[in-house]
Scaffold this active site. Structure first.
Site, PDB file in Angstrom:
ATOM      1  N   GLU A 289      35.524  33.688  34.452  1.00  0.00           N
ATOM      2  CA  GLU A 289      35.916  33.274  33.104  1.00  0.00           C
ATOM      3  C   GLU A 289      36.697  31.964  33.130  1.00  0.00           C
ATOM      4  O   GLU A 289      37.933  31.964  33.043  1.00  0.00           O
ATOM      5  CB  GLU A 289      36.742  34.362  32.412  1.00  0.00           C
ATOM      6  N   GLU A 381      29.921  40.541  31.545  1.00  0.00           N
ATOM      7  CA  GLU A 381      31.052  41.427  31.260  1.00  0.00           C
ATOM      8  C   GLU A 381      31.180  41.591  29.758  1.00  0.00           C
ATOM      9  O   GLU A 381      31.076  40.633  29.001  1.00  0.00           O
ATOM     10  CB  GLU A 381      32.353  40.843  31.822  1.00  0.00           C
TER      11      GLU A 381
END
Length: 463
Positions: A289, A381
Protein backbone atom coordinates in the site's frame (compact mmCIF):
# COMPACT_ATOMS: atom_id res chain seq x y z
CA UNK A 1 -2.98 -3.82 7.46
CA UNK A 2 -4.26 -0.41 8.01
CA UNK A 3 -5.76 1.78 8.08
CA UNK A 4 -5.07 5.47 8.14
CA UNK A 5 -7.49 8.32 8.67
CA UNK A 6 -6.87 9.66 5.19
CA UNK A 7 -8.64 6.61 3.81
CA UNK A 8 -11.68 7.31 5.92
CA UNK A 9 -11.79 10.96 4.96
CA UNK A 10 -11.73 9.98 1.28
CA UNK A 11 -14.26 7.18 1.74
CA UNK A 12 -17.74 6.51 0.54
CA UNK A 13 -19.90 9.10 -1.20
CA UNK A 14 -23.49 9.21 0.00
CA UNK A 15 -26.18 8.28 -2.48
CA UNK A 16 -27.66 11.37 -4.08
CA UNK A 17 -31.43 11.51 -3.87
CA UNK A 18 -31.97 14.18 -6.51
CA UNK A 19 -31.75 13.18 -10.16
CA UNK A 20 -29.30 15.20 -12.22
CA UNK A 21 -30.58 16.95 -15.30
CA UNK A 22 -28.67 15.40 -18.13
CA UNK A 23 -30.57 15.76 -21.41
CA UNK A 24 -29.55 13.50 -24.26
CA UNK A 25 -28.14 14.82 -27.48
CA UNK A 26 -30.51 12.53 -29.39
CA UNK A 27 -33.47 10.50 -28.22
CA UNK A 28 -32.98 6.75 -28.19
CA UNK A 29 -35.23 5.05 -30.72
CA UNK A 30 -35.08 1.68 -28.97
CA UNK A 31 -33.45 -0.06 -26.05
CA UNK A 32 -33.06 -3.37 -24.31
CA UNK A 33 -32.68 -3.79 -20.56
CA UNK A 34 -31.59 -6.97 -18.83
CA UNK A 35 -32.34 -6.88 -15.12
CA UNK A 36 -31.13 -9.57 -12.73
CA UNK A 37 -31.41 -9.99 -8.97
CA UNK A 38 -27.91 -11.27 -8.30
CA UNK A 39 -28.30 -11.74 -4.57
CA UNK A 40 -31.06 -11.50 -1.99
CA UNK A 41 -31.17 -11.63 1.79
CA UNK A 42 -33.76 -10.79 4.43
CA UNK A 43 -34.90 -7.25 3.73
CA UNK A 44 -32.37 -6.55 1.01
CA UNK A 45 -31.25 -7.45 -2.48
CA UNK A 46 -28.73 -6.65 -5.21
CA UNK A 47 -29.95 -5.62 -8.66
CA UNK A 48 -27.90 -5.58 -11.87
CA UNK A 49 -29.12 -3.56 -14.85
CA UNK A 50 -27.60 -3.85 -18.33
CA UNK A 51 -28.76 -1.20 -20.80
CA UNK A 52 -28.28 -1.72 -24.54
CA UNK A 53 -29.01 1.19 -26.87
CA UNK A 54 -30.83 -0.02 -30.00
CA UNK A 55 -31.37 3.44 -31.45
CA UNK A 56 -29.19 6.33 -32.58
CA UNK A 57 -26.06 7.14 -30.56
CA UNK A 58 -26.76 9.25 -27.48
CA UNK A 59 -24.54 11.42 -25.30
CA UNK A 60 -26.33 11.56 -22.01
CA UNK A 61 -29.37 9.46 -21.15
CA UNK A 62 -31.99 8.80 -18.49
CA UNK A 63 -33.13 5.35 -17.42
CA UNK A 64 -36.39 5.03 -15.50
CA UNK A 65 -38.27 2.08 -14.05
CA UNK A 66 -40.99 1.40 -11.51
CA UNK A 67 -40.75 -0.46 -8.21
CA UNK A 68 -44.12 -2.28 -7.98
CA UNK A 69 -44.13 -2.58 -4.19
CA UNK A 70 -44.21 0.47 -1.89
CA UNK A 71 -41.61 -1.10 0.37
CA UNK A 72 -38.93 -1.36 -2.32
CA UNK A 73 -36.23 1.31 -2.12
CA UNK A 74 -32.87 1.95 -3.77
CA UNK A 75 -30.32 2.25 -0.96
CA UNK A 76 -27.14 2.84 -2.93
CA UNK A 77 -25.92 2.32 -6.47
CA UNK A 78 -22.95 2.65 -8.77
CA UNK A 79 -22.00 3.48 -12.37
CA UNK A 80 -24.83 6.07 -12.39
CA UNK A 81 -26.51 8.70 -10.21
CA UNK A 82 -29.53 7.01 -8.68
CA UNK A 83 -32.69 8.70 -7.37
CA UNK A 84 -36.12 7.55 -6.33
CA UNK A 85 -39.36 9.47 -6.10
CA UNK A 86 -42.25 7.37 -4.88
CA UNK A 87 -42.14 4.18 -6.92
CA UNK A 88 -40.15 5.69 -9.82
CA UNK A 89 -36.40 5.05 -9.93
CA UNK A 90 -34.19 7.22 -12.13
CA UNK A 91 -30.56 6.61 -13.15
CA UNK A 92 -28.43 9.13 -15.04
CA UNK A 93 -24.93 8.34 -16.30
CA UNK A 94 -21.50 8.96 -14.91
CA UNK A 95 -19.07 10.97 -17.04
CA UNK A 96 -17.43 7.87 -18.45
CA UNK A 97 -20.62 6.11 -19.65
CA UNK A 98 -22.57 9.13 -20.91
CA UNK A 99 -22.11 8.10 -24.54
CA UNK A 100 -23.98 5.03 -25.75
CA UNK A 101 -23.44 4.16 -29.39
CA UNK A 102 -25.88 2.08 -31.37
CA UNK A 103 -25.73 -1.48 -30.09
CA UNK A 104 -23.47 -0.62 -27.14
CA UNK A 105 -24.23 -1.42 -23.51
CA UNK A 106 -23.40 -0.25 -20.02
CA UNK A 107 -23.78 -2.12 -16.74
CA UNK A 108 -25.29 -0.49 -13.66
CA UNK A 109 -26.02 -1.88 -10.23
CA UNK A 110 -27.72 -1.03 -6.97
CA UNK A 111 -28.49 -2.38 -3.54
CA UNK A 112 -32.17 -2.21 -2.61
CA UNK A 113 -34.31 -2.82 0.45
CA UNK A 114 -37.84 -4.17 0.75
CA UNK A 115 -40.31 -4.57 3.58
CA UNK A 116 -43.05 -6.64 1.98
CA UNK A 117 -42.80 -8.48 -1.28
CA UNK A 118 -39.92 -7.97 -3.70
CA UNK A 119 -41.50 -8.23 -7.17
CA UNK A 120 -39.48 -7.45 -10.27
CA UNK A 121 -39.32 -3.81 -11.48
CA UNK A 122 -41.48 -2.83 -14.44
CA UNK A 123 -41.80 -0.15 -17.14
CA UNK A 124 -38.13 0.31 -18.02
CA UNK A 125 -37.59 3.30 -20.32
CA UNK A 126 -34.51 4.92 -21.83
CA UNK A 127 -35.09 8.60 -22.64
CA UNK A 128 -38.80 7.90 -22.44
CA UNK A 129 -38.73 4.98 -24.89
CA UNK A 130 -40.00 1.64 -23.54
CA UNK A 131 -37.33 -1.04 -23.37
CA UNK A 132 -37.62 -4.70 -24.22
CA UNK A 133 -35.55 -7.24 -22.36
CA UNK A 134 -35.61 -9.86 -19.68
CA UNK A 135 -36.01 -9.87 -15.94
CA UNK A 136 -34.62 -12.79 -14.00
CA UNK A 137 -35.85 -13.81 -10.59
CA UNK A 138 -33.36 -15.01 -7.96
CA UNK A 139 -33.22 -18.81 -7.85
CA UNK A 140 -35.14 -20.35 -4.93
CA UNK A 141 -32.94 -20.59 -1.87
CA UNK A 142 -30.10 -18.86 -3.69
CA UNK A 143 -29.68 -21.74 -6.15
CA UNK A 144 -26.52 -23.60 -6.92
CA UNK A 145 -23.92 -22.30 -9.39
CA UNK A 146 -23.23 -24.19 -12.56
CA UNK A 147 -19.95 -26.07 -12.19
CA UNK A 148 -17.10 -24.93 -14.40
CA UNK A 149 -15.71 -27.32 -16.98
CA UNK A 150 -12.36 -27.70 -15.26
CA UNK A 151 -11.85 -30.33 -12.55
CA UNK A 152 -9.13 -30.61 -9.94
CA UNK A 153 -7.45 -27.97 -7.78
CA UNK A 154 -7.19 -24.38 -8.99
CA UNK A 155 -3.55 -24.89 -9.96
CA UNK A 156 -4.30 -28.24 -11.61
CA UNK A 157 -6.90 -26.63 -13.84
CA UNK A 158 -5.32 -23.29 -14.58
CA UNK A 159 -1.58 -23.98 -14.49
CA UNK A 160 0.79 -21.10 -15.12
CA UNK A 161 -1.10 -17.82 -15.18
CA UNK A 162 -0.43 -14.79 -17.36
CA UNK A 163 -1.95 -11.41 -18.11
CA UNK A 164 -3.83 -11.27 -21.41
CA UNK A 165 -5.12 -7.83 -22.26
CA UNK A 166 -6.72 -6.54 -19.06
CA UNK A 167 -7.54 -9.97 -17.63
CA UNK A 168 -5.77 -12.68 -15.68
CA UNK A 169 -5.72 -15.77 -17.89
CA UNK A 170 -4.98 -19.43 -17.35
CA UNK A 171 -2.91 -21.91 -19.34
CA UNK A 172 -5.73 -22.09 -21.92
CA UNK A 173 -5.58 -18.31 -22.47
CA UNK A 174 -9.04 -17.93 -20.92
CA UNK A 175 -9.86 -15.16 -18.40
CA UNK A 176 -10.31 -16.37 -14.84
CA UNK A 177 -11.06 -14.96 -11.40
CA UNK A 178 -9.17 -16.15 -8.31
CA UNK A 179 -10.95 -15.82 -4.95
CA UNK A 180 -9.16 -16.31 -1.68
CA UNK A 181 -7.88 -15.10 1.65
CA UNK A 182 -4.95 -13.09 2.96
CA UNK A 183 -3.00 -13.96 6.05
CA UNK A 184 -2.50 -11.35 8.69
CA UNK A 185 1.09 -10.40 9.48
CA UNK A 186 2.97 -13.67 9.72
CA UNK A 187 5.13 -12.20 12.48
CA UNK A 188 2.05 -11.99 14.73
CA UNK A 189 -0.29 -14.78 13.62
CA UNK A 190 1.97 -17.59 12.42
CA UNK A 191 0.02 -20.06 14.58
CA UNK A 192 -2.99 -19.47 12.30
CA UNK A 193 -1.20 -21.04 9.34
CA UNK A 194 -0.79 -24.70 10.17
CA UNK A 195 -1.72 -27.98 8.53
CA UNK A 196 -5.32 -27.95 9.80
CA UNK A 197 -6.01 -24.32 8.92
CA UNK A 198 -4.58 -24.48 5.41
CA UNK A 199 -6.32 -27.82 4.78
CA UNK A 200 -9.60 -26.15 5.81
CA UNK A 201 -8.92 -23.15 3.57
CA UNK A 202 -8.31 -25.38 0.56
CA UNK A 203 -10.95 -28.06 1.15
CA UNK A 204 -13.78 -26.43 3.11
CA UNK A 205 -13.45 -22.80 2.06
CA UNK A 206 -12.41 -23.93 -1.46
CA UNK A 207 -10.05 -20.99 -1.65
CA UNK A 208 -8.11 -20.53 -4.89
CA UNK A 209 -5.51 -18.30 -3.32
CA UNK A 210 -3.46 -17.72 -0.18
CA UNK A 211 -1.97 -14.24 0.06
CA UNK A 212 1.08 -14.29 2.32
CA UNK A 213 1.36 -10.92 4.07
CA UNK A 214 5.01 -10.43 5.00
CA UNK A 215 5.34 -7.06 6.67
CA UNK A 216 8.67 -5.38 6.04
CA UNK A 217 8.61 -3.05 9.03
CA UNK A 218 6.39 -3.55 12.12
CA UNK A 219 8.66 -6.31 13.53
CA UNK A 220 8.75 -8.00 10.14
CA UNK A 221 11.29 -8.78 7.42
CA UNK A 222 13.82 -6.09 8.34
CA UNK A 223 14.34 -7.73 11.74
CA UNK A 224 15.24 -11.17 10.31
CA UNK A 225 15.49 -11.29 6.50
CA UNK A 226 16.56 -14.93 6.28
CA UNK A 227 13.96 -16.12 8.78
CA UNK A 228 11.05 -14.33 7.11
CA UNK A 229 12.16 -15.44 3.66
CA UNK A 230 12.08 -19.04 4.90
CA UNK A 231 8.60 -18.56 6.39
CA UNK A 232 7.29 -17.21 3.10
CA UNK A 233 8.81 -20.07 1.13
CA UNK A 234 7.28 -22.56 3.54
CA UNK A 235 3.81 -21.11 3.02
CA UNK A 236 4.31 -21.14 -0.76
CA UNK A 237 5.02 -24.86 -0.51
CA UNK A 238 2.03 -25.36 1.78
CA UNK A 239 -0.28 -23.67 -0.72
CA UNK A 240 1.24 -25.56 -3.65
CA UNK A 241 0.70 -28.92 -1.94
CA UNK A 242 -3.02 -28.11 -1.72
CA UNK A 243 -3.36 -26.77 -5.25
CA UNK A 244 -3.75 -23.11 -4.26
CA UNK A 245 -2.01 -20.10 -5.74
CA UNK A 246 0.35 -18.24 -3.38
CA UNK A 247 0.63 -14.46 -3.57
CA UNK A 248 3.87 -13.25 -2.01
CA UNK A 249 3.00 -9.88 -0.52
CA UNK A 250 5.90 -7.54 0.30
CA UNK A 251 3.72 -5.78 2.84
CA UNK A 252 5.02 -2.23 2.94
CA UNK A 253 2.85 0.24 4.85
CA UNK A 254 4.95 2.62 6.96
CA UNK A 255 6.82 4.44 5.53
CA UNK A 256 4.55 4.74 2.53
CA UNK A 257 7.22 5.31 -0.11
CA UNK A 258 8.22 1.85 -1.38
CA UNK A 259 11.61 3.23 -2.43
CA UNK A 260 12.53 3.29 1.26
CA UNK A 261 12.66 -0.51 1.03
CA UNK A 262 14.07 -0.73 -2.50
CA UNK A 263 17.26 -2.55 -1.53
CA UNK A 264 15.38 -4.91 0.78
CA UNK A 265 12.87 -5.61 -2.00
CA UNK A 266 15.61 -6.44 -4.47
CA UNK A 267 17.27 -8.80 -2.01
CA UNK A 268 14.02 -10.49 -1.00
CA UNK A 269 12.56 -10.93 -4.48
CA UNK A 270 15.85 -12.12 -5.96
CA UNK A 271 15.83 -14.87 -3.34
CA UNK A 272 12.18 -15.99 -3.51
CA UNK A 273 12.03 -15.75 -7.32
CA UNK A 274 15.12 -17.92 -7.75
CA UNK A 275 13.82 -20.44 -5.25
CA UNK A 276 10.24 -20.62 -6.64
CA UNK A 277 10.80 -20.00 -10.36
CA UNK A 278 9.82 -23.52 -11.36
CA UNK A 279 6.48 -23.35 -9.53
CA UNK A 280 3.25 -22.52 -11.35
CA UNK A 281 1.39 -21.21 -8.30
CA UNK A 282 3.38 -18.09 -7.39
CA UNK A 283 2.25 -14.48 -7.88
CA UNK A 284 4.41 -11.58 -6.71
CA UNK A 285 2.93 -8.46 -5.07
CA UNK A 286 5.84 -6.05 -4.83
CA UNK A 287 4.42 -3.21 -2.68
CA UNK A 288 1.32 -3.53 -0.55
CA UNK A 289 0.00 0.00 0.00
CA UNK A 290 2.07 2.94 -1.21
CA UNK A 291 0.88 6.11 0.52
CA UNK A 292 1.98 9.70 0.73
CA UNK A 293 3.94 9.21 -2.48
CA UNK A 294 3.51 10.04 -6.16
CA UNK A 295 2.70 7.57 -8.90
CA UNK A 296 6.02 8.49 -10.54
CA UNK A 297 7.88 7.30 -7.42
CA UNK A 298 5.89 4.04 -7.30
CA UNK A 299 6.56 3.46 -11.00
CA UNK A 300 10.28 4.05 -10.45
CA UNK A 301 10.29 1.44 -7.68
CA UNK A 302 8.40 -1.09 -9.79
CA UNK A 303 10.70 -0.67 -12.78
CA UNK A 304 13.68 -1.50 -10.57
CA UNK A 305 12.18 -4.47 -8.73
CA UNK A 306 10.45 -6.20 -11.65
CA UNK A 307 13.70 -6.91 -13.57
CA UNK A 308 15.09 -8.58 -10.45
CA UNK A 309 12.18 -11.01 -10.43
CA UNK A 310 12.26 -11.48 -14.20
CA UNK A 311 15.93 -12.42 -14.11
CA UNK A 312 15.00 -15.54 -12.16
CA UNK A 313 11.32 -16.06 -12.98
CA UNK A 314 10.40 -14.71 -16.43
CA UNK A 315 6.83 -16.08 -16.47
CA UNK A 316 5.10 -15.22 -13.19
CA UNK A 317 2.47 -12.52 -12.83
CA UNK A 318 3.64 -9.46 -10.88
CA UNK A 319 1.27 -7.03 -9.14
CA UNK A 320 2.18 -3.37 -8.63
CA UNK A 321 0.73 -1.32 -5.78
CA UNK A 322 -0.98 1.97 -6.63
CA UNK A 323 -1.19 5.43 -5.12
CA UNK A 324 -3.36 6.23 -2.09
CA UNK A 325 -3.08 2.89 -0.23
CA UNK A 326 -3.54 0.99 -3.51
CA UNK A 327 -6.75 2.82 -4.41
CA UNK A 328 -5.66 3.74 -7.96
CA UNK A 329 -5.19 7.18 -6.44
CA UNK A 330 -8.84 7.69 -5.46
CA UNK A 331 -8.01 8.13 -1.77
CA UNK A 332 -5.60 10.91 -2.79
CA UNK A 333 -8.22 12.66 -4.91
CA UNK A 334 -6.91 11.19 -8.18
CA UNK A 335 -7.94 8.28 -10.39
CA UNK A 336 -6.62 5.62 -12.74
CA UNK A 337 -5.77 8.08 -15.52
CA UNK A 338 -2.27 8.70 -14.18
CA UNK A 339 -1.49 4.99 -14.59
CA UNK A 340 -3.23 4.70 -17.95
CA UNK A 341 -1.19 7.65 -19.22
CA UNK A 342 2.08 6.51 -17.63
CA UNK A 343 2.02 2.73 -17.14
CA UNK A 344 4.84 0.67 -15.70
CA UNK A 345 7.25 -0.32 -18.44
CA UNK A 346 6.90 -4.08 -18.07
CA UNK A 347 4.80 -6.94 -19.32
CA UNK A 348 2.70 -9.58 -17.55
CA UNK A 349 1.84 -7.20 -14.71
CA UNK A 350 -1.34 -6.16 -12.93
CA UNK A 351 -2.22 -3.24 -10.66
CA UNK A 352 -3.47 -3.58 -7.09
CA UNK A 353 -6.71 -2.16 -5.77
CA UNK A 354 -7.76 -2.23 -2.10
CA UNK A 355 -11.08 -1.33 -0.50
CA UNK A 356 -12.87 -1.59 2.84
CA UNK A 357 -16.57 -1.94 2.18
CA UNK A 358 -17.95 0.27 4.95
CA UNK A 359 -15.68 3.17 3.95
CA UNK A 360 -15.28 2.86 0.18
CA UNK A 361 -18.44 2.76 -1.85
CA UNK A 362 -19.89 4.26 -5.01
CA UNK A 363 -17.01 6.43 -6.21
CA UNK A 364 -14.52 3.63 -5.61
CA UNK A 365 -16.73 1.07 -7.37
CA UNK A 366 -17.21 3.43 -10.30
CA UNK A 367 -13.42 3.81 -10.58
CA UNK A 368 -12.87 0.05 -10.63
CA UNK A 369 -15.62 -0.50 -13.18
CA UNK A 370 -14.18 2.19 -15.44
CA UNK A 371 -10.51 1.29 -14.93
CA UNK A 372 -11.07 -2.42 -15.54
CA UNK A 373 -11.47 -1.77 -19.25
CA UNK A 374 -8.04 -0.11 -19.40
CA UNK A 375 -5.89 -1.79 -16.74
CA UNK A 376 -5.42 -5.37 -15.45
CA UNK A 377 -6.63 -5.18 -11.84
CA UNK A 378 -6.39 -7.50 -8.85
CA UNK A 379 -7.98 -6.72 -5.48
CA UNK A 380 -5.12 -8.05 -3.41
CA UNK A 381 -6.75 -6.92 -0.15
CA UNK A 382 -10.25 -5.93 0.95
CA UNK A 383 -12.31 -5.88 4.10
CA UNK A 384 -16.00 -6.09 4.88
CA UNK A 385 -15.79 -3.38 7.53
CA UNK A 386 -14.35 0.13 7.82
CA UNK A 387 -10.89 1.22 6.69
CA UNK A 388 -9.67 0.94 10.28
CA UNK A 389 -10.15 -2.82 10.10
CA UNK A 390 -12.89 -2.50 12.73
CA UNK A 391 -16.51 -1.52 13.07
CA UNK A 392 -19.56 -3.44 11.97
CA UNK A 393 -19.78 -5.49 8.80
CA UNK A 394 -21.35 -3.63 5.89
CA UNK A 395 -23.16 -6.51 4.23
CA UNK A 396 -24.81 -4.48 1.50
CA UNK A 397 -21.62 -2.74 0.37
CA UNK A 398 -19.57 -5.95 0.59
CA UNK A 399 -22.14 -7.77 -1.52
CA UNK A 400 -22.18 -4.95 -4.05
CA UNK A 401 -18.39 -5.07 -4.26
CA UNK A 402 -18.16 -8.84 -4.67
CA UNK A 403 -20.92 -8.91 -7.27
CA UNK A 404 -19.05 -6.24 -9.24
CA UNK A 405 -15.75 -8.13 -9.01
CA UNK A 406 -17.46 -11.34 -10.09
CA UNK A 407 -19.04 -9.56 -13.03
CA UNK A 408 -15.69 -8.08 -14.11
CA UNK A 409 -13.71 -11.28 -13.37
CA UNK A 410 -11.38 -9.43 -11.00
CA UNK A 411 -9.62 -11.64 -8.46
CA UNK A 412 -9.57 -10.84 -4.76
CA UNK A 413 -8.13 -11.76 -1.35
CA UNK A 414 -10.02 -10.96 1.85
CA UNK A 415 -8.33 -9.48 4.92
CA UNK A 416 -7.93 -11.67 6.96
CA UNK A 417 -7.76 -15.37 7.53
CA UNK A 418 -6.84 -14.94 11.19
CA UNK A 419 -8.29 -14.69 14.69
CA UNK A 420 -7.04 -11.14 15.17
CA UNK A 421 -9.04 -9.01 17.65
CA UNK A 422 -10.69 -6.94 14.92
CA UNK A 423 -13.96 -7.32 13.06
CA UNK A 424 -12.23 -7.77 9.70
CA UNK A 425 -10.87 -11.12 10.90
CA UNK A 426 -12.64 -14.21 9.55
CA UNK A 427 -12.08 -16.32 12.67
CA UNK A 428 -13.23 -15.76 16.23
CA UNK A 429 -10.65 -15.05 18.93
CA UNK A 430 -8.85 -18.20 20.04
CA UNK A 431 -9.69 -20.21 16.92
CA UNK A 432 -6.04 -20.60 15.97
CA UNK A 433 -5.42 -22.48 19.23
CA UNK A 434 -7.67 -25.29 17.98
CA UNK A 435 -8.25 -27.45 14.92
CA UNK A 436 -11.62 -26.21 13.59
CA UNK A 437 -11.38 -23.44 10.98
CA UNK A 438 -14.63 -23.90 9.07
CA UNK A 439 -17.69 -24.46 11.25
CA UNK A 440 -20.16 -21.69 12.01
CA UNK A 441 -19.02 -21.67 15.62
CA UNK A 442 -15.55 -20.36 14.81
CA UNK A 443 -16.44 -17.91 12.05
CA UNK A 444 -17.05 -14.22 12.63
CA UNK A 445 -19.89 -12.50 10.79
CA UNK A 446 -17.35 -11.41 8.20
CA UNK A 447 -15.85 -14.86 7.93
CA UNK A 448 -19.24 -16.50 7.39
CA UNK A 449 -20.09 -14.08 4.59
CA UNK A 450 -16.76 -14.43 2.81
CA UNK A 451 -16.67 -18.22 3.16
CA UNK A 452 -20.14 -18.40 1.61
CA UNK A 453 -18.87 -16.45 -1.39
CA UNK A 454 -15.53 -18.09 -2.10
CA UNK A 455 -16.70 -21.64 -1.43
CA UNK A 456 -19.08 -21.57 -4.41
CA UNK A 457 -17.92 -23.53 -7.43
CA UNK A 458 -15.28 -21.87 -9.57
CA UNK A 459 -15.90 -21.38 -13.25
CA UNK A 460 -12.47 -22.04 -14.75
CA UNK A 461 -12.78 -22.45 -18.54
CA UNK A 462 -10.50 -24.94 -20.25
CA UNK A 463 -11.57 -24.61 -23.87
Amino acid sequence: MKRLLAWIAAGATALGLTALSNPPAAAAAGCKVDYTVTNQWQGGFQGAVKITNLGEPVSGWTLKFTMPDAGQKVVQGWNATWAQSGSTVTATPADWNRALGTGTSTDLGFVGSFTGANPKPTAFTLDGVACTGSVEEPPPGGGEPTPGPGTGTPVDVNGQLRVCGVKLCNQYDRPIQLRGMSTHGIQWFSKCYNTASVDALAKDWKSDLLRIAMYVQESGYETDPAGFTNRVNGLVDTAEARGMYAMIDFHTLTPGDPNYNLDRAKTFFASVAARNAAKKNVIYEIANEPNGVSWAAIKNYAEQVIPVIRAADPDAVIIVGTRGWSSLGVSDGSNESEIVNNPVNATNIMYAFHFYAASHKDDYRATVSRASSRLPLFVTEFGTVSATGGGTLDRASTTAWLDLLDQLKIGYANWTYSDAPESSAALRAGTCNGTDYSSSGVLTESGALIKSRISTTDDFPTG
